[in-house]
Write a protein that holds these residues in place. Structure first.
Motif, PDB file in Angstrom:
ATOM      1  N   GLY A  56     -16.394  37.795  24.845  1.00 47.12           N
ATOM      2  CA  GLY A  56     -16.364  36.906  25.993  1.00 47.12           C
ATOM      3  C   GLY A  56     -15.023  36.929  26.685  1.00 47.12           C
ATOM      4  N   TRP A  57     -14.338  38.071  26.636  1.00 46.90           N
ATOM      5  CA  TRP A  57     -13.029  38.158  27.288  1.00 46.90           C
ATOM      6  C   TRP A  57     -13.152  37.767  28.751  1.00 46.90           C
ATOM      7  N   GLU A  58     -12.188  37.040  29.231  1.00 40.96           N
ATOM      8  CA  GLU A  58     -12.159  36.600  30.624  1.00 40.96           C
ATOM      9  C   GLU A  58     -11.121  37.416  31.394  1.00 40.96           C
ATOM     10  N   ASP A  59     -11.424  37.699  32.657  1.00 39.21           N
ATOM     11  CA  ASP A  59     -10.479  38.367  33.549  1.00 39.21           C
ATOM     12  C   ASP A  59      -9.835  37.318  34.451  1.00 39.21           C
ATOM     13  N   CYS A  60      -8.567  37.518  34.737  1.00 39.24           N
ATOM     14  CA  CYS A  60      -7.821  36.597  35.594  1.00 39.24           C
ATOM     15  C   CYS A  60      -8.328  36.709  37.038  1.00 39.24           C
ATOM     16  N   GLU A  61      -8.607  35.580  37.642  1.00 42.56           N
ATOM     17  CA  GLU A  61      -9.047  35.579  39.034  1.00 42.56           C
ATOM     18  C   GLU A  61      -7.923  35.984  39.972  1.00 42.56           C
ATOM     19  N   GLY A  62      -6.662  35.769  39.564  1.00 38.90           N
ATOM     20  CA  GLY A  62      -5.517  36.093  40.416  1.00 38.90           C
ATOM     21  C   GLY A  62      -5.189  37.578  40.447  1.00 38.90           C
ATOM     22  N   CYS A  63      -5.051  38.188  39.271  1.00 42.88           N
ATOM     23  CA  CYS A  63      -4.602  39.584  39.229  1.00 42.88           C
ATOM     24  C   CYS A  63      -5.671  40.553  38.729  1.00 42.88           C
ATOM     25  N   GLY A  64      -6.774  40.037  38.173  1.00 45.51           N
ATOM     26  CA  GLY A  64      -7.861  40.894  37.719  1.00 45.51           C
ATOM     27  C   GLY A  64      -7.688  41.456  36.310  1.00 45.51           C
ATOM     28  N   ARG A  65      -6.564  41.204  35.671  1.00 44.61           N
ATOM     29  CA  ARG A  65      -6.333  41.715  34.316  1.00 44.61           C
ATOM     30  C   ARG A  65      -7.084  40.876  33.289  1.00 44.61           C
ATOM     31  N   ARG A  66      -7.354  41.513  32.140  1.00 49.64           N
ATOM     32  CA  ARG A  66      -7.974  40.766  31.050  1.00 49.64           C
ATOM     33  C   ARG A  66      -6.966  39.735  30.537  1.00 49.64           C
ATOM     34  N   MET A  67      -7.448  38.508  30.375  1.00 53.95           N
ATOM     35  CA  MET A  67      -6.578  37.427  29.919  1.00 53.95           C
ATOM     36  C   MET A  67      -6.363  37.527  28.409  1.00 53.95           C
ATOM     37  N   PHE A 118      -8.146  31.134  27.073  1.00 52.04           N
ATOM     38  CA  PHE A 118      -7.427  32.342  27.480  1.00 52.04           C
ATOM     39  C   PHE A 118      -6.392  31.982  28.536  1.00 52.04           C
ATOM     40  N   GLU A 119      -5.319  32.740  28.579  1.00 53.67           N
ATOM     41  CA  GLU A 119      -4.320  32.569  29.630  1.00 53.67           C
ATOM     42  C   GLU A 119      -3.905  33.936  30.150  1.00 53.67           C
ATOM     43  N   CYS A 120      -3.433  33.950  31.386  1.00 57.08           N
ATOM     44  CA  CYS A 120      -2.910  35.182  31.971  1.00 57.08           C
ATOM     45  C   CYS A 120      -1.387  35.104  31.923  1.00 57.08           C
ATOM     46  N   ARG A 121      -0.792  35.952  31.130  1.00 62.87           N
ATOM     47  CA  ARG A 121       0.667  35.969  31.006  1.00 62.87           C
ATOM     48  C   ARG A 121       1.317  36.813  32.093  1.00 62.87           C
ATOM     49  N   SER A 122       0.495  37.492  32.898  1.00 61.04           N
ATOM     50  CA  SER A 122       1.021  38.331  33.974  1.00 61.04           C
ATOM     51  C   SER A 122       1.302  37.534  35.238  1.00 61.04           C
ATOM     52  N   CYS A 123       0.543  36.491  35.460  1.00 63.84           N
ATOM     53  CA  CYS A 123       0.709  35.678  36.671  1.00 63.84           C
ATOM     54  C   CYS A 123       1.774  34.612  36.431  1.00 63.84           C
ATOM     55  N   PRO A 124       2.618  34.355  37.431  1.00 61.51           N
ATOM     56  CA  PRO A 124       3.709  33.395  37.256  1.00 61.51           C
ATOM     57  C   PRO A 124       3.244  31.981  36.910  1.00 61.51           C
ATOM     58  N   ASP A 125       2.085  31.563  37.398  1.00 60.10           N
ATOM     59  CA  ASP A 125       1.619  30.201  37.102  1.00 60.10           C
ATOM     60  C   ASP A 125       0.793  30.129  35.816  1.00 60.10           C
ATOM     61  N   ARG A 126       0.626  31.272  35.126  1.00 61.08           N
ATOM     62  CA  ARG A 126      -0.082  31.386  33.845  1.00 61.08           C
ATOM     63  C   ARG A 126      -1.422  30.647  33.851  1.00 61.08           C
ATOM     64  N   PRO A 127      -2.350  31.059  34.721  1.00 62.21           N
ATOM     65  CA  PRO A 127      -3.652  30.393  34.756  1.00 62.21           C
ATOM     66  C   PRO A 127      -4.385  30.528  33.422  1.00 62.21           C
ATOM     67  N   PHE A 128      -5.297  29.603  33.167  1.00 61.38           N
ATOM     68  CA  PHE A 128      -6.061  29.640  31.935  1.00 61.38           C
ATOM     69  C   PHE A 128      -7.525  29.357  32.220  1.00 61.38           C
ATOM     70  N   THR A 129      -8.367  29.738  31.294  1.00 62.62           N
ATOM     71  CA  THR A 129      -9.796  29.476  31.363  1.00 62.62           C
ATOM     72  C   THR A 129     -10.312  29.434  29.932  1.00 62.62           C
ATOM     73  N   HIS A 130     -11.616  29.233  29.771  1.00 61.73           N
ATOM     74  CA  HIS A 130     -12.204  29.197  28.428  1.00 61.73           C
ATOM     75  C   HIS A 130     -13.569  29.868  28.417  1.00 61.73           C
TER      76      HIS A 130
END
Length: 135
Positions: A56-67, A118-130
Motif C-alpha cells: 500500500g505504498w503511497e506516492d507524494c502528491e507534491g513530487c510524485g515520489r514514493r513516500m 507515510f511521509e515525504c522526506r523530499s518535500c520541504p513541508d514533509r507531507p504525510f498520508t496513511h
C-alpha cells in the motif's frame, strides 16, 4: 534490529535467494522468510510495513515520489508463528514461551488490521498520508 521487505522484496533478490528460501524451508519447516526474517510485526517506527494484502505504498502528491514508511499502528504485536522471532526475551517465560498477550495494547483496528503512516522526506513541508490494511 534489521528487517527486510517481504512483499516488497525486489524481484531480482527473490530470484537470487530462491534456492536459499527452499533450503531454509527444508531445514526448518516451522520458519518462513516472510513471517520470521522479513518485516517485524506490531507497532513500530520506521522499517518495512508488514502488509496483510499486498503493498500500500503511497506516492507524494507534491513530487510524485514514493513516500517513506514512518509509523505502523497494529492491532497485535505478533501472531501464532512470528512470536518465535519477534517477541523480546523479556516478554517470555522461563521456558521461552509467550508470557504476554499478542495484543497487550487492546487495540483492534478494523478486523485486526494496521494503519501505516507515510511521509515525504523530499518535500520541504514533509507531507504525510496513511493507508489501512486488514486481515
Amino acid at each position: 534490529m534489521t528487517e527486510y521487505p517481504s512483499w516488497d522484496l525486489p524481484e531480482d533478490l527473490t530470484e537470487a535467494w530462491g534456492e536459499d528460501f527452499c533450503r531454509l524451508e527444508e531445514a526448518a519447516p516451522q520458519l518462513r522468510y516472510d513471517m520470521h526474517f522479513a518485516e517485524a510485526p506490531g507497532i513500530k517506527l520506521g522499517g518495512y510495513p508488514a502488509w496483510f494484502n499486498g503493498t500500500g505504498w503511497e506516492d507524494c502528491e507534491g513530487c510524485g515520489r514514493r513516500m517513506d514508511h514512518l509509523l505502523t499502528v497494529a492491532s497485535w504485536e505478533y501472531d501464532g508463528g512470528s512470536w518465535r522471532t519477534w517477541l523480546p526475551l523479556e516478554d517470555r517465560d522461563e521456558d521461552g514461551a509467550q508470557a504476554i498477550e499478542a495484543d497487550p495494547t487492546g487495540l483492534n483496528i478494523g478486523s485486526l488490521g494496521s494503519v501505516y503512516v507515510f511521509e515525504c522526506r523530499s518535500c520541504p513541508d514533509r507531507p504525510f498520508t496513511h493507508w489501512y490494511d486488514s486481515s
